[in-house]
Scaffold this motif. Structure first.
Motif, PDB file in Angstrom:
ATOM      1  N   GLU A 167       0.818  -1.207   0.000  1.00 25.93           N
ATOM      2  CA  GLU A 167       0.000   0.000   0.000  1.00 25.93           C
ATOM      3  C   GLU A 167       0.858   1.265   0.000  1.00 25.93           C
ATOM      4  O   GLU A 167       0.333   2.378   0.027  1.00 25.93           O
ATOM      5  N   GLY A 168       2.170   1.078  -0.023  1.00 26.59           N
ATOM      6  CA  GLY A 168       3.068   2.218  -0.061  1.00 26.59           C
ATOM      7  C   GLY A 168       3.435   2.768   1.302  1.00 26.59           C
ATOM      8  O   GLY A 168       4.043   3.837   1.396  1.00 26.59           O
ATOM      9  N   TYR A 169       3.105   2.029   2.362  1.00 25.40           N
ATOM     10  CA  TYR A 169       3.440   2.500   3.704  1.00 25.40           C
ATOM     11  C   TYR A 169       4.853   2.072   4.078  1.00 25.40           C
ATOM     12  O   TYR A 169       5.318   0.997   3.691  1.00 25.40           O
ATOM     13  N   ARG A 170       5.488   2.929   4.859  1.00 32.19           N
ATOM     14  CA  ARG A 170       6.900   2.779   5.211  1.00 32.19           C
ATOM     15  C   ARG A 170       7.056   2.463   6.689  1.00 32.19           C
ATOM     16  O   ARG A 170       6.459   3.123   7.538  1.00 32.19           O
ATOM     17  N   LEU A 171       7.881   1.474   6.984  1.00 33.84           N
ATOM     18  CA  LEU A 171       8.332   1.240   8.354  1.00 33.84           C
ATOM     19  C   LEU A 171       9.699   1.897   8.481  1.00 33.84           C
ATOM     20  O   LEU A 171      10.656   1.493   7.819  1.00 33.84           O
ATOM     21  N   GLY A 172       9.767   2.954   9.305  1.00 33.24           N
ATOM     22  CA  GLY A 172      11.015   3.675   9.487  1.00 33.24           C
ATOM     23  C   GLY A 172      11.676   3.308  10.799  1.00 33.24           C
ATOM     24  O   GLY A 172      11.493   2.208  11.318  1.00 33.24           O
ATOM     25  N   TYR A 173      12.416   4.257  11.358  1.00 34.21           N
ATOM     26  CA  TYR A 173      13.157   3.983  12.583  1.00 34.21           C
ATOM     27  C   TYR A 173      12.347   4.257  13.853  1.00 34.21           C
ATOM     28  O   TYR A 173      12.824   3.984  14.951  1.00 34.21           O
ATOM     29  N   GLY A 174      11.146   4.796  13.691  1.00 40.95           N
ATOM     30  CA  GLY A 174      10.279   4.949  14.850  1.00 40.95           C
ATOM     31  C   GLY A 174      10.263   6.329  15.469  1.00 40.95           C
ATOM     32  O   GLY A 174       9.510   6.584  16.412  1.00 40.95           O
ATOM     33  N   GLY A 175      11.057   7.266  14.948  1.00 44.11           N
ATOM     34  CA  GLY A 175      11.092   8.605  15.526  1.00 44.11           C
ATOM     35  C   GLY A 175       9.965   9.502  15.059  1.00 44.11           C
ATOM     36  O   GLY A 175       9.688  10.532  15.667  1.00 44.11           O
ATOM     37  N   GLY A 176       9.328   9.134  13.954  1.00 42.72           N
ATOM     38  CA  GLY A 176       8.228   9.923  13.428  1.00 42.72           C
ATOM     39  C   GLY A 176       8.624  11.167  12.663  1.00 42.72           C
ATOM     40  O   GLY A 176       7.762  11.959  12.265  1.00 42.72           O
ATOM     41  N   TYR A 177       9.923  11.362  12.419  1.00 44.55           N
ATOM     42  CA  TYR A 177      10.377  12.604  11.797  1.00 44.55           C
ATOM     43  C   TYR A 177       9.875  12.760  10.362  1.00 44.55           C
ATOM     44  O   TYR A 177       9.486  13.857   9.937  1.00 44.55           O
ATOM     45  N   PHE A 178       9.889  11.664   9.615  1.00 48.23           N
ATOM     46  CA  PHE A 178       9.525  11.758   8.206  1.00 48.23           C
ATOM     47  C   PHE A 178       8.047  12.118   8.055  1.00 48.23           C
ATOM     48  O   PHE A 178       7.698  13.054   7.318  1.00 48.23           O
ATOM     49  N   ASP A 179       7.161  11.411   8.743  1.00 50.14           N
ATOM     50  CA  ASP A 179       5.731  11.716   8.650  1.00 50.14           C
ATOM     51  C   ASP A 179       5.438  13.119   9.179  1.00 50.14           C
ATOM     52  O   ASP A 179       4.607  13.847   8.620  1.00 50.14           O
ATOM     53  N   ARG A 180       6.111  13.509  10.257  1.00 49.00           N
ATOM     54  CA  ARG A 180       5.917  14.845  10.828  1.00 49.00           C
ATOM     55  C   ARG A 180       6.324  15.924   9.808  1.00 49.00           C
ATOM     56  O   ARG A 180       5.673  16.965   9.685  1.00 49.00           O
ATOM     57  N   THR A 181       7.396  15.659   9.091  1.00 47.95           N
ATOM     58  CA  THR A 181       7.885  16.614   8.097  1.00 47.95           C
ATOM     59  C   THR A 181       6.921  16.724   6.928  1.00 47.95           C
ATOM     60  O   THR A 181       6.598  17.830   6.470  1.00 47.95           O
ATOM     61  N   LEU A 182       6.451  15.589   6.414  1.00 48.17           N
ATOM     62  CA  LEU A 182       5.514  15.615   5.295  1.00 48.17           C
ATOM     63  C   LEU A 182       4.235  16.357   5.662  1.00 48.17           C
ATOM     64  O   LEU A 182       3.674  17.094   4.848  1.00 48.17           O
ATOM     65  N   ALA A 183       3.766  16.157   6.885  1.00 50.56           N
ATOM     66  CA  ALA A 183       2.551  16.827   7.329  1.00 50.56           C
ATOM     67  C   ALA A 183       2.736  18.342   7.397  1.00 50.56           C
ATOM     68  O   ALA A 183       1.774  19.101   7.245  1.00 50.56           O
ATOM     69  N   ALA A 184       3.979  18.797   7.591  1.00 43.40           N
ATOM     70  CA  ALA A 184       4.244  20.228   7.750  1.00 43.40           C
ATOM     71  C   ALA A 184       4.541  20.935   6.435  1.00 43.40           C
ATOM     72  O   ALA A 184       4.391  22.156   6.344  1.00 43.40           O
ATOM     73  N   LEU A 185       4.979  20.189   5.412  1.00 42.92           N
ATOM     74  CA  LEU A 185       5.381  20.815   4.153  1.00 42.92           C
ATOM     75  C   LEU A 185       4.179  21.083   3.254  1.00 42.92           C
ATOM     76  O   LEU A 185       3.309  20.226   3.083  1.00 42.92           O
ATOM     77  N   SER A 186       4.136  22.272   2.675  1.00 40.58           N
ATOM     78  CA  SER A 186       3.071  22.633   1.743  1.00 40.58           C
ATOM     79  C   SER A 186       3.666  23.496   0.632  1.00 40.58           C
ATOM     80  O   SER A 186       4.206  24.573   0.917  1.00 40.58           O
ATOM     81  N   PRO A 187       3.613  23.011  -0.616  1.00 37.55           N
ATOM     82  CA  PRO A 187       3.024  21.746  -1.035  1.00 37.55           C
ATOM     83  C   PRO A 187       3.880  20.557  -0.604  1.00 37.55           C
ATOM     84  O   PRO A 187       5.095  20.697  -0.405  1.00 37.55           O
ATOM     85  N   ARG A 188       3.229  19.430  -0.465  1.00 36.97           N
ATOM     86  CA  ARG A 188       3.948  18.231  -0.047  1.00 36.97           C
ATOM     87  C   ARG A 188       4.826  17.728  -1.190  1.00 36.97           C
ATOM     88  O   ARG A 188       4.377  17.664  -2.337  1.00 36.97           O
ATOM     89  N   PRO A 189       6.093  17.380  -0.921  1.00 37.03           N
ATOM     90  CA  PRO A 189       6.957  16.871  -1.989  1.00 37.03           C
ATOM     91  C   PRO A 189       6.539  15.476  -2.445  1.00 37.03           C
ATOM     92  O   PRO A 189       5.845  14.753  -1.714  1.00 37.03           O
ATOM     93  N   VAL A 190       6.962  15.127  -3.625  1.00 36.52           N
ATOM     94  CA  VAL A 190       6.827  13.741  -4.085  1.00 36.52           C
ATOM     95  C   VAL A 190       7.722  12.869  -3.212  1.00 36.52           C
ATOM     96  O   VAL A 190       8.867  13.238  -2.909  1.00 36.52           O
ATOM     97  N   THR A 191       7.210  11.731  -2.782  1.00 31.17           N
ATOM     98  CA  THR A 191       7.959  10.870  -1.866  1.00 31.17           C
ATOM     99  C   THR A 191       8.332   9.555  -2.545  1.00 31.17           C
ATOM    100  O   THR A 191       7.484   8.896  -3.154  1.00 31.17           O
ATOM    101  N   ILE A 192       9.597   9.186  -2.418  1.00 25.85           N
ATOM    102  CA  ILE A 192      10.114   7.945  -3.020  1.00 25.85           C
ATOM    103  C   ILE A 192      10.798   7.138  -1.931  1.00 25.85           C
ATOM    104  O   ILE A 192      11.803   7.576  -1.359  1.00 25.85           O
ATOM    105  N   GLY A 193      10.260   5.970  -1.635  1.00 31.78           N
ATOM    106  CA  GLY A 193      10.885   5.079  -0.660  1.00 31.78           C
ATOM    107  C   GLY A 193      11.951   4.221  -1.320  1.00 31.78           C
ATOM    108  O   GLY A 193      11.759   3.712  -2.432  1.00 31.78           O
ATOM    109  N   ILE A 194      13.078   4.057  -0.636  1.00 31.84           N
ATOM    110  CA  ILE A 194      14.208   3.279  -1.143  1.00 31.84           C
ATOM    111  C   ILE A 194      14.506   2.165  -0.133  1.00 31.84           C
ATOM    112  O   ILE A 194      14.851   2.448   1.024  1.00 31.84           O
ATOM    113  N   GLY A 195      14.369   0.917  -0.554  1.00 34.93           N
ATOM    114  CA  GLY A 195      14.626  -0.174   0.378  1.00 34.93           C
ATOM    115  C   GLY A 195      14.877  -1.486  -0.341  1.00 34.93           C
ATOM    116  O   GLY A 195      14.741  -1.582  -1.570  1.00 34.93           O
TER     117      GLY A 195
END
Length: 225
Positions: A163-191
């Motif tokens: 579904e495109g969901y990411r398991l990160g390191y648990g700090g919440g920084y990435f989701d917090r950043t996306l929620a704050a950015l306007s317009p939201r950047p295109v996001t590409i997960g690398i794994g």
């Protein structure tokens, strides 16, 4: 995730977190947090168990797939700012592509933590940038480097699902950043392909990525136009 592991995980919940009408249930959230912590440990250990040569080969494949994606969907990212990441703890190494894109005129940025529990800050990077040690001892651009806003941001994945969901390191920084950015950047997960999960049991704060790339190629692709 193996079938047995998935069944054991699902039995820990009265109903699937993905289907529950109340994803903010405190007990359910604690169960998800415990499961994610265990999966992070398992997946990070598996990543570090790869040989150096294997990680290098897979990283080179990912760099090629990412370059193809940028060329096909974003005109090579010309005129755009792309935020990469500095690889740590066995993450795919895309630094050669950072240099290549910089030489082609793409503005490259790196994220850094300047305030705990706050959105990330993005600062410009070039091959000549004098890096300093940031949070968790990760090399980052110095405070005097230009602060920029990314058009495209890469997210290293500990785990990922279809579904495109990411398991990160648990700090919440990435989701917090996306929620704050306007317009939201295109996001590409690398794994890594081996980090694929049946689900991460997404919670209300989780934000689905636009694309996910592994050494096998483009695995998730949404219409970002």
């Amino acid at each position: 995730m193996t079938k047995n592991t998935q069944q054991q995980t699902e039995r820990a919940f009265a109903s699937s977190p993905c289907a529950s009408p109340d994803l903010a249930d405190p007990e359910q959230a604690r169960d998800v947090a415990r499961w994610r912590k265990a999966e992070r440990s398992r997946l990070r250990a598996a990543r570090l168990d790869m040989t150096v040569a294997s990680r290098q080969d897979k990283g080179a494949d990912m760099a090629r797939h990412l370059d193809d994606l940028l060329q096909d969907r974003f005109d090579g990212a010309h005129g755009l700012t792309v935020s990469f990441y500095w690889p740590i703890k066995g993450e795919p190494n895309l630094r050669a592509l950072m240099v290549q894109l910089h030489e082609q005129g793409v503005q490259i940025a790196l994220p850094l933590v300047e305030t705990r529990a706050a959105p990330l800050v993005f600062r410009r990077w070039t091959p000549e940038t004098r890096m300093v040690h940031g949070d968790w001892n990760i090399p980052v651009p110095p405070p005097e480097a230009e602060q920029v806003t990314p058009d495209i941001t890469l997210a290293p994945l500990v785990g990922w699902d279809d579904e495109g969901y990411r398991l990160g390191y648990g700090g919440g920084y990435f989701d917090r950043t996306l929620a704050a950015l306007s317009p939201r950047p295109v996001t590409i997960g690398i794994g890594f392909e081996s980090a694929r999960l049946a689900t991460i049991f997404p919670q209300p704060h989780d934000i689905s990525l636009d694309f996910i790339l592994t050494e096998a190629g483009l695995r998730i692709a949404k219409d970002t136009r």
